[in-house]
Design an enzyme around this catalytic site. Structure first.
Site, PDB file in Angstrom:
ATOM      1  N   ASP A 143     -99.392 -15.707 -34.936  1.00 39.04           N
ATOM      2  CA  ASP A 143     -98.312 -15.079 -34.161  1.00 39.04           C
ATOM      3  C   ASP A 143     -98.893 -14.562 -32.849  1.00 39.04           C
ATOM      4  O   ASP A 143    -100.047 -14.848 -32.525  1.00 39.04           O
ATOM      5  CB  ASP A 143     -97.629 -13.962 -34.972  1.00 39.04           C
ATOM      6  CG  ASP A 143     -96.150 -13.824 -34.600  1.00 39.04           C
ATOM      7  OD1 ASP A 143     -95.866 -13.561 -33.420  1.00 39.04           O
ATOM      8  OD2 ASP A 143     -95.274 -13.999 -35.475  1.00 39.04           O
TER       9      ASP A 143
ATOM     10  N   CYS B 274     -93.869 -29.622 -17.417  1.00 34.85           N
ATOM     11  CA  CYS B 274     -92.553 -29.623 -18.065  1.00 34.85           C
ATOM     12  C   CYS B 274     -91.543 -30.411 -17.229  1.00 34.85           C
ATOM     13  O   CYS B 274     -90.696 -31.133 -17.761  1.00 34.85           O
ATOM     14  CB  CYS B 274     -92.058 -28.197 -18.297  1.00 34.85           C
ATOM     15  SG  CYS B 274     -93.002 -27.342 -19.571  1.00 34.85           S
TER      16      CYS B 274
ATOM     17  N   GLU C 285     -87.108 -17.626 -31.924  1.00 36.86           N
ATOM     18  CA  GLU C 285     -87.185 -16.743 -30.754  1.00 36.86           C
ATOM     19  C   GLU C 285     -87.918 -17.371 -29.566  1.00 36.86           C
ATOM     20  O   GLU C 285     -88.651 -16.699 -28.858  1.00 36.86           O
ATOM     21  CB  GLU C 285     -87.834 -15.405 -31.161  1.00 36.86           C
ATOM     22  CG  GLU C 285     -87.001 -14.685 -32.211  1.00 36.86           C
ATOM     23  CD  GLU C 285     -87.516 -13.308 -32.586  1.00 36.86           C
ATOM     24  OE1 GLU C 285     -86.675 -12.405 -32.714  1.00 36.86           O
ATOM     25  OE2 GLU C 285     -88.727 -13.144 -32.768  1.00 36.86           O
TER      26      GLU C 285
ATOM     27  N   CYS D 199     -96.819 -25.040 -23.958  1.00 32.04           N
ATOM     28  CA  CYS D 199     -96.266 -25.938 -22.946  1.00 32.04           C
ATOM     29  C   CYS D 199     -95.969 -27.297 -23.579  1.00 32.04           C
ATOM     30  O   CYS D 199     -96.893 -28.003 -23.992  1.00 32.04           O
ATOM     31  CB  CYS D 199     -97.271 -26.101 -21.803  1.00 32.04           C
ATOM     32  SG  CYS D 199     -96.726 -27.310 -20.584  1.00 32.04           S
TER      33      CYS D 199
ATOM     34  N   CYS E 263     -92.645 -25.268 -14.370  1.00 28.14           N
ATOM     35  CA  CYS E 263     -93.960 -25.825 -14.721  1.00 28.14           C
ATOM     36  C   CYS E 263     -93.965 -27.321 -14.394  1.00 28.14           C
ATOM     37  O   CYS E 263     -93.050 -28.056 -14.790  1.00 28.14           O
ATOM     38  CB  CYS E 263     -94.195 -25.575 -16.211  1.00 28.14           C
ATOM     39  SG  CYS E 263     -95.416 -26.655 -16.965  1.00 28.14           S
TER      40      CYS E 263
ATOM     41  N   HIS F  58     -94.061 -17.191 -30.280  1.00 22.88           N
ATOM     42  CA  HIS F  58     -94.889 -16.407 -31.218  1.00 22.88           C
ATOM     43  C   HIS F  58     -96.280 -17.029 -31.376  1.00 22.88           C
ATOM     44  O   HIS F  58     -96.813 -17.124 -32.462  1.00 22.88           O
ATOM     45  CB  HIS F  58     -94.195 -16.318 -32.590  1.00 22.88           C
ATOM     46  CG  HIS F  58     -93.064 -15.346 -32.609  1.00 22.88           C
ATOM     47  ND1 HIS F  58     -93.248 -13.982 -32.579  1.00 22.88           N
ATOM     48  CD2 HIS F  58     -91.714 -15.536 -32.640  1.00 22.88           C
ATOM     49  CE1 HIS F  58     -92.065 -13.368 -32.602  1.00 22.88           C
ATOM     50  NE2 HIS F  58     -91.120 -14.285 -32.630  1.00 22.88           N
TER      51      HIS F  58
ATOM     52  N   CYS G  31     -97.891 -22.929 -19.970  1.00 23.16           N
ATOM     53  CA  CYS G  31     -97.620 -23.457 -18.636  1.00 23.16           C
ATOM     54  C   CYS G  31     -98.480 -22.747 -17.587  1.00 23.16           C
ATOM     55  O   CYS G  31     -98.574 -21.516 -17.600  1.00 23.16           O
ATOM     56  CB  CYS G  31     -96.146 -23.264 -18.302  1.00 23.16           C
ATOM     57  SG  CYS G  31     -95.084 -24.048 -19.535  1.00 23.16           S
TER      58      CYS G  31
ATOM     59  N   TRP H  64     -81.781 -17.194 -40.918  1.00 24.01           N
ATOM     60  CA  TRP H  64     -82.357 -15.840 -40.931  1.00 24.01           C
ATOM     61  C   TRP H  64     -81.632 -14.846 -40.054  1.00 24.01           C
ATOM     62  O   TRP H  64     -81.609 -13.669 -40.331  1.00 24.01           O
ATOM     63  CB  TRP H  64     -83.836 -15.904 -40.516  1.00 24.01           C
ATOM     64  CG  TRP H  64     -84.067 -16.418 -39.118  1.00 24.01           C
ATOM     65  CD1 TRP H  64     -84.057 -17.724 -38.720  1.00 24.01           C
ATOM     66  CD2 TRP H  64     -84.298 -15.641 -37.944  1.00 24.01           C
ATOM     67  NE1 TRP H  64     -84.282 -17.808 -37.372  1.00 24.01           N
ATOM     68  CE2 TRP H  64     -84.446 -16.536 -36.873  1.00 24.01           C
ATOM     69  CE3 TRP H  64     -84.412 -14.275 -37.699  1.00 24.01           C
ATOM     70  CZ2 TRP H  64     -84.686 -16.116 -35.567  1.00 24.01           C
ATOM     71  CZ3 TRP H  64     -84.664 -13.850 -36.399  1.00 24.01           C
ATOM     72  CH2 TRP H  64     -84.796 -14.769 -35.354  1.00 24.01           C
TER      73      TRP H  64
HETATM   74  C1  TNX Z   1     -87.851 -11.571 -36.081  1.00 26.06           C
HETATM   75  S1  TNX Z   1     -87.466 -13.430 -38.359  1.00 26.06           S
HETATM   76  C2  TNX Z   1     -88.897 -12.467 -36.195  1.00 26.06           C
HETATM   77  C3  TNX Z   1     -90.239 -11.966 -36.479  1.00 26.06           C
HETATM   78  C4  TNX Z   1     -90.273 -10.476 -36.570  1.00 26.06           C
HETATM   79  C5  TNX Z   1     -89.068  -9.999 -37.350  1.00 26.06           C
HETATM   80  C6  TNX Z   1     -89.067  -8.538 -37.631  1.00 26.06           C
HETATM   81  C7  TNX Z   1     -88.119 -14.359 -37.377  1.00 26.06           C
HETATM   82  C8  TNX Z   1     -88.017 -15.754 -37.667  1.00 26.06           C
HETATM   83  N1  TNX Z   1     -88.696 -13.824 -36.282  1.00 26.06           N
HETATM   84  O1  TNX Z   1     -91.152 -12.418 -35.511  1.00 26.06           O
HETATM   85  O2  TNX Z   1     -91.450 -10.093 -37.187  1.00 26.06           O
HETATM   86  O3  TNX Z   1     -87.913 -10.331 -36.624  1.00 26.06           O
HETATM   87  O4  TNX Z   1     -88.131  -8.206 -38.600  1.00 26.06           O
END
Ligand code: TNX
Length: 718
Positions: free
Chosen positions: A378, A520, A505, A473, A517, A441, A454, A580
């Site tokens: 991460d 890209c 995310e 990238c 970039c 992440h 990038c 999620w």
């Molecule tokens: C969102 S859940 C994230 C994580 C964080 C979490 C905290 C997910 C797929 N991504 O990177 O740790 O919230 O609850």
């Protein structure tokens, strides 16, 4: 003279009125604190700060402070804490306030105290001496599991009210109870205190199978006839191919059946383990109890193992002792509703030492979880040895800081360790699914290899929660080379069919980093993307995933998984998506159906076990987490009202996540996980028709008693 002065300075505690007087670095450096003001107990209280920010605290002298309430979990699992002086006016100590303070040697409870909460000092394995000056009511398991205990001194002629479990695990031969002259006889007779004089009566007589098992089985049928007494010479008879289950059965029996009091009188009993290919499901089993013993048949070894986990709970009975005296004759038929029941662990934000990681497995296996998902990389750390790139763990597995906690967090797993972990988990029929995040992440890797992002930007390892704007990238060939090399090594360590690629995310605004970039832009051109703003940047992510999925499938025969984001209009055939995000479950499910894909249910509203279970529960300070009550976890419908076809064709399983931004000790992983993971285990395993919240609460009590007896911490705030 100077030397003496120096010594005094070093020995005397730092005196402050409240924690807010100290700067963050001072909190992190504090070893001896004396607090003299009125202590706060909620929110970012003096206690939360002492516990989470003063990670080196040896002495907490609160004797001069004004504080009537030591809150729940006040010093939960503070392993550095050696000495505590309680406030003079303290009235109550909350539940688990000193749970697993494993260096605490002595405690004196002031006269003002009226209550010691449940499990308040449980598992303080160095606690030698307890002095009780008043007559506080002592909660369940308040002083349980104190293996170093030698002296309990009570200065009251009336025994404080105690529960039979208050001193659970007490070693009578080694502990001296000192009470005022003439009052000993009262203590001998008093509930909770008689344990100092003679073995307690076993209240746990006949197991009630209807109230013993979580997750609830498909069918429990009690039969007429003499109950099976448990105090017997047990013999395990296992069919060929069940050597592992035989070992597991012996382990279960050893842990439950006490030393035979009267070996001559105890008869024989057999535990027979066999395979029955006529059963419908690979994880199905039938368990039969007769007066002579127990027979468990599974379709496969996994089914036999689940039968054993059920048998273990029958032996536990009502949980008022380790083992019940007898189990009625019965027949249980059982099979799971979903085939993947998972807990996700995050050793990135807070490292989980290897032995602690292993210890997590047997506990989840009890409740028929069969998958542990390891989030290995991460923004904050890279936690798995990659032989081709030793720099990853050399430079990105140690940092100081997780949000306001200025604590050093370091460690990684060697490949040898991971292989050992995989083999260990397999003994409990738990598979290990590794996750390597992309394209978001992934700051730890980018920090080590800037050309992964990038413009080869130099980025520091992240020490806070949240989302970074630095992504891999997708236009650079090095990204594919790097990931390919990492996955080659992972495929060799983790035999599971599944591999998780993250994917969460990395949408807006983060993917804006691809807009300007050059690599890209060139990739966009090759893909025929003509927009020059960020509007179609998500297609670059699709491209990255397509390539990696192809590699994983064709070269390693893996089934890739990823966190579902609505940007993905298309789910690659054969992949598993994870639903999620709060509020987006329906959309994720519809996408899975439209793409004929499998989907894991771990919606934030029910399954995020890192969130507090009640207002004020740990983690008291967080990034704004919603509350997920036990009931809310229990209420999850894994089919989300989508009907039988969905369940048959698309539903993959149920998962609980334990992100660790706010979990700062291994014990606290359990605290967050349980009891909600029990609720989710029933969601994933049991048929909807058998589930009922009220019934679950009844069955929960013995499970939780057993956990407390075994020193497993969990949130009690439900
Ligand atoms: C969102 S859940 C994230 C994580 C964080 C979490 C905290 C997910 C797929 N991504 O990177 O740790 O919230 O609850």
């Amino acid at each position: 003279m100077t030397a003496t002065l120096l010594l005094t300075v070093q020995l005397s505690a730092q005196t402050i009125s409240s924690m807010n007087e100290l700067k963050p670095e001072q909190k992190a450096a504090a070893t001896d604190l004396r607090l003299t003001g009125k202590l706060s107990t909620t929110g970012n209280s003096d206690f939360r700060q002492m516990r989470d920010l003063c990670y080196q605290l040896h002495t907490a002298d609160l004797s001069g402070a004004d504080c009537e309430v030591i809150p729940n979990n006040a010093f939960h699992s503070r392993h550095a804490l050696e000495k505590v002086l309680l406030p003079d006016n303290v009235k109550s100590i909350g539940s688990q306030a000193f749970f697993a303070c494993t260096r605490l040697a002595q405690i004196t409870l002031p006269k003002s105290l009226t209550r010691v909460g449940d499990a308040a000092f449980s598992s303080c394995s160095a606690l030698k001496e307890i002095t009780i000056n008043g007559t506080p009511t002592l909660g369940e398991f308040a002083f349980a599991r104190l293996s170093a205990l030698r002296i309990v001194r009570v200065n009251s002629t009336t025994p404080p009210v105690a529960s039979p479990s208050t001193f659970d695990g007490l070693d009578r031969k080694r502990v001296k109870l000192i009470v005022p002259k003439g009052s000993e006889i009262k203590y001998r007779k008093a509930a909770g205190w008689s344990i100092f004089f003679s073995a307690p009566d076993n209240e746990n007589k006949l197991c009630n199978p209807q109230e013993a098992i979580v997750p609830i089985p498909v069918k429990i049928q009690t039969l007429e006839g003499t109950a099976l007494t448990t105090e017997r010479h047990w013999e395990v008879l296992a069919a060929e191919g069940l050597a592992n289950e035989c070992t597991q059965a012996e382990r279960v029996l050893r842990a439950r059946i006490p030393k035979l009091k009267n070996p001559k009188l105890a008869g024989h009993a057999t535990l027979t383990l066999g395979l029955d290919p006529s059963l419908q499901d690979d994880e199905a089993y039938v368990l039969e109890v007769s007066a002579k013993g127990v027979e468990i048949h599974g379709k496969t070894a996994a089914g036999v193992f689940y039968g054993l986990m059920t048998f273990d709970q029958l032996l536990r009975g009502d949980g008022s002792s380790t083992c019940c005296e007898a189990i009625p004759q019965l027949r249980i038929e059982d099979a799971p509703r979903t085939h993947i029941r998972e807990l996700m662990l995050d050793p990135c934000r807070t490292f989980i030492p290897f032995d602690e990681l292993k210890a997590f497995i047997p506990e989840m296996a009890r409740y028929k979880y069969n998958t542990v998902h390891l989030h290995l990389t991460d923004d904050q750390a890279w936690r798995i040895e990659i032989k081709k790139y030793p720099e990853l763990t050399e430079k990105a597995s140690a940092r100081v800081g997780m949000d306001d906690m200025l604590v050093p967090i370091s460690g990684y797993y060697t490949q040898e360790q991971m292989k050992e972990f995989v083999a260990y988990a397999a003994q409990y029929h738990v598979q290990v699914v590794p996750e390597i995040e992309m394209p978001g992440h992934e700051v730890a890797a980018i920090h080590v290899f800037p050309k992964l992002t990038c413009g080869a930007k130099q980025v520091p390892i992240r020490t806070t929660c949240g989302v970074s704007d630095n992504l891999l990238c997708p236009g650079s060939e090095f990204t594919y080379e790097f990931l390919g090399n990492v996955f080659r090594e992972l495929a060799d360590i983790f035999p599971s069919r599944y591999i998780h690629l993250g994917g969460d995310e990395a949408g807006n605004p983060a993917l804006g980093c691809w807009t300007n970039c050059d690599s890209c832009k060139a990739l966009k051109k090759r893909l025929g993307i003509t927009t020059t703003d960020r509007s179609e940047n998500w297609r670059l992510q699709q491209y990255l995933f397509d390539r990696m999925i192809d590699t994983l499938r064709t070269q390693y025969g893996k089934t890739p998984m990823f966190w579902y984001e609505t940007d993905f209009k298309k789910i690659q055939p054969g992949c598993v998506t994870f639903s999620w995000r709060h509020g987006l479950t329906k959309q994720a499910l519809q996408a899975a159906v439209a793409n004929n894909a499998k989907i894991m249910l771990c919606p934030g509203e029910h399954c995020y076990l890192d969130y507090p279970m009640a207002a004020g529960d740990m983690p008291e300070i967080n990034w704004g987490m919603p509350i997920i009550s036990l009931k809310k976890s229990y209420e999850l419908d894994p089919a989300w009202g989508m009907g039988e076809d969905f369940e048959k064709n698309n539903l993959f399983g149920v998962a609980g996540t334990l992100w660790s931004e706010c979990i700062n000790s291994p014990e606290r992983i359990y605290y967050q996980a349980y009891p909600r993971a029990l609720a989710l285990s029933e969601v994933g395993w049991s048929p909807a028709s058998k589930r009922s919240w009220d019934d679950f609460l009844k069955r929960l009590k013995p499970v939780l008693n057993d956990m407390q007896r075994r020193g497993i911490t969990f949130s009690k705030q439900f």
